[in-house]
Design an enzyme around this catalytic site. Structure first.
Site, short mmCIF file in Angstrom:
data_model
loop_
_atom_site.label_atom_id
_atom_site.label_comp_id
_atom_site.label_asym_id
_atom_site.label_seq_id
_atom_site.Cartn_x
_atom_site.Cartn_y
_atom_site.Cartn_z
N LYS A 13 0.84 -1.21 0.00
CA LYS A 13 0.00 0.00 0.00
C LYS A 13 0.88 1.26 0.00
O LYS A 13 0.67 2.17 -0.80
CB LYS A 13 -0.94 0.02 1.23
N ARG A 127 11.80 -5.30 4.93
CA ARG A 127 11.55 -3.87 4.66
C ARG A 127 12.52 -2.99 5.46
O ARG A 127 12.80 -3.24 6.62
CB ARG A 127 10.12 -3.52 5.09
P1 AP5 Z 1 0.58 0.57 8.93
O1 AP5 Z 1 1.78 1.40 8.92
O2 AP5 Z 1 -0.61 1.03 8.17
O3 AP5 Z 1 1.01 -0.87 8.47
P2 AP5 Z 1 0.28 -2.03 7.64
O4 AP5 Z 1 -1.09 -1.82 7.16
O5 AP5 Z 1 0.51 -3.19 8.49
O6 AP5 Z 1 0.99 -1.97 6.29
P3 AP5 Z 1 2.48 -1.88 6.06
O7 AP5 Z 1 2.93 -0.45 6.11
O8 AP5 Z 1 3.23 -2.83 6.94
O9 AP5 Z 1 2.59 -2.49 4.58
P4 AP5 Z 1 2.23 -1.88 3.17
O10 AP5 Z 1 1.05 -2.58 2.62
O11 AP5 Z 1 2.21 -0.38 3.19
O12 AP5 Z 1 3.50 -2.41 2.36
P5 AP5 Z 1 4.81 -1.61 1.90
O13 AP5 Z 1 4.49 -0.77 0.71
O14 AP5 Z 1 5.46 -0.96 3.07
O15 AP5 Z 1 0.08 0.29 10.42
C1 AP5 Z 1 0.98 -0.01 11.45
C2 AP5 Z 1 0.24 -0.08 12.78
O16 AP5 Z 1 -0.37 1.20 13.06
C3 AP5 Z 1 -0.94 -1.07 12.83
O17 AP5 Z 1 -0.53 -2.37 13.16
C4 AP5 Z 1 -1.83 -0.43 13.92
O18 AP5 Z 1 -1.31 -0.71 15.20
C5 AP5 Z 1 -1.66 1.06 13.67
N1 AP5 Z 1 -2.69 1.57 12.73
C6 AP5 Z 1 -2.45 2.11 11.51
N2 AP5 Z 1 -3.62 2.46 10.93
C7 AP5 Z 1 -4.60 2.13 11.81
C8 AP5 Z 1 -6.01 2.22 11.77
N3 AP5 Z 1 -6.65 2.71 10.70
N4 AP5 Z 1 -6.70 1.77 12.85
C9 AP5 Z 1 -6.09 1.29 13.93
N5 AP5 Z 1 -4.75 1.16 14.03
C10 AP5 Z 1 -4.01 1.57 12.97
O19 AP5 Z 1 5.72 -2.83 1.39
C11 AP5 Z 1 6.34 -3.73 2.30
C12 AP5 Z 1 7.73 -4.12 1.79
O20 AP5 Z 1 7.61 -4.84 0.57
C13 AP5 Z 1 8.66 -2.92 1.47
O21 AP5 Z 1 9.97 -3.26 1.84
C14 AP5 Z 1 8.58 -2.76 -0.05
O22 AP5 Z 1 9.77 -2.24 -0.60
C15 AP5 Z 1 8.32 -4.21 -0.50
N6 AP5 Z 1 7.48 -4.31 -1.68
C16 AP5 Z 1 6.36 -3.60 -1.96
N7 AP5 Z 1 5.81 -4.00 -3.12
C17 AP5 Z 1 6.60 -5.01 -3.58
C18 AP5 Z 1 6.56 -5.85 -4.73
N8 AP5 Z 1 5.58 -5.73 -5.64
N9 AP5 Z 1 7.52 -6.80 -4.87
C19 AP5 Z 1 8.50 -6.91 -3.94
N10 AP5 Z 1 8.61 -6.15 -2.85
C20 AP5 Z 1 7.67 -5.20 -2.65
#
Ligand code: AP5
Length: 214
Positions: A13, A127
């Site tokens: 995302k 990551r």
């Molecule tokens: P938040 O920061 O929102 O984390 P998440 O939803 O768990 O999502 P991530 O940021 O971990 O992953 P992403 O989908 O963005 O993937 P990314 O692009 O980084 O939330 C963290 C915490 O905050 C929650 O647990 C909660 O406690 C709290 N919170 C937040 N919002 C909340 C809400 N609305 N309500 C309540 N609590 C809340 O990619 C991941 C990795 O993969 C990176 O290293 C990237 O380089 C790599 N990558 C990406 N795409 C690819 C691809 N196509 N191929 C290979 N590698 C890739």
């Protein structure tokens, strides 16, 4: 363009939102980034949020709803926004609906990024994020040119506290239980655009663009 990015932790995302900002010139509203900022600053919100985030649990709805309501009223959202990581529960989705209704706005697309669980764990454990400018890397899939250093600004790269394997598993369970009901919620409205999140970053971006520019 008023858009929601939905998908499990690690589905890309944040990565896709960074690319969408450049193409569509609308701000990304990441509740995760806002909460991590508050944790870093040790504000009362950050101190409270950290207790939940470290365990992979969701921060209470009323806290995040208030954050997003205020953020949507900032003028840079007038031409649109990308909500990344919000809503994550049905009460959050309902609160978003009423906020947007008050503002006489709505949601155009909900992009749902689908992924295999094993791949999510690989993505999250590898990551790394720049401490200075927030750009994201992956030690295998998208490494920086110089180990531990951001290509864009030269800042240090760090690993998020909640990217430990045990916490990742808790986050994935929370997603299954509390967030997946939103898929049906938005499907019923005809707003859902499901995208296969497996594959190259640019290829996924093209799929998203195609789905929302129709
Ligand atoms: P938040 O920061 O929102 O984390 P998440 O939803 O768990 O999502 P991530 O940021 O971990 O992953 P992403 O989908 O963005 O993937 P990314 O692009 O980084 O939330 C963290 C915490 O905050 C929650 O647990 C909660 O406690 C709290 N919170 C937040 N919002 C909340 C809400 N609305 N309500 C309540 N609590 C809340 O990619 C991941 C990795 O993969 C990176 O290293 C990237 O380089 C790599 N990558 C990406 N795409 C690819 C691809 N196509 N191929 C290979 N590698 C890739």
């Amino acid at each position: 363009m008023n858009l929601i990015l939905l998908g499990p932790p690690g589905s890309g995302k944040g990565t896709q939102a960074q690319m969408m900002i450049e193409r569509y010139h609308v701000p990304q509203i990441s509740t995760g980034d806002i909460l991590r900022g508050a944790v870093k600053e040790k504000t009362p919100l950050g101190i409270e949020a950290k207790r939940y985030m470290d365990q992979g649990k969701l921060v209470p709805d009323e806290v995040v709803v208030g954050i997003v309501r205020d953020r949507l009223k900032v003028s840079d959202c007038n031409s649109g926004f990308i909500l990344d990581g919000f809503p994550r529960t049905l009460p959050q989705a309902e609160a978003l609906d009423s906020t947007l209704k008050e503002m006489e706005r709505g949601i155009d697309h909900v992009v749902n990024i689908e992924m295999d669980k094993d791949e999510l764990i690989k993505r999250l454990t590898g990551r790394r994020t720049c401490r200075r400018c927030g750009v994201m890397y992956h030690i295998i899939f998208d490494p920086p040119k110089k180990d531990g250093i951001c290509d864009k600004c030269g800042g240090d790269l760090y690993q998020r506290d909640d990217d430990k394997e045990e916490t990742i598993k808790a986050r994935l369970q929370v997603y299954e239980k509390q967030t997946t009901p939103l898929i049906e919620y938005y499907r019923k409205r005809g707003a859902l655009r499901s995208i296969d999140g497996m594959g190259e970053i640019k290829e996924i971006f093209q799929k998203i663009a195609k789905a929302i520019e129709l």
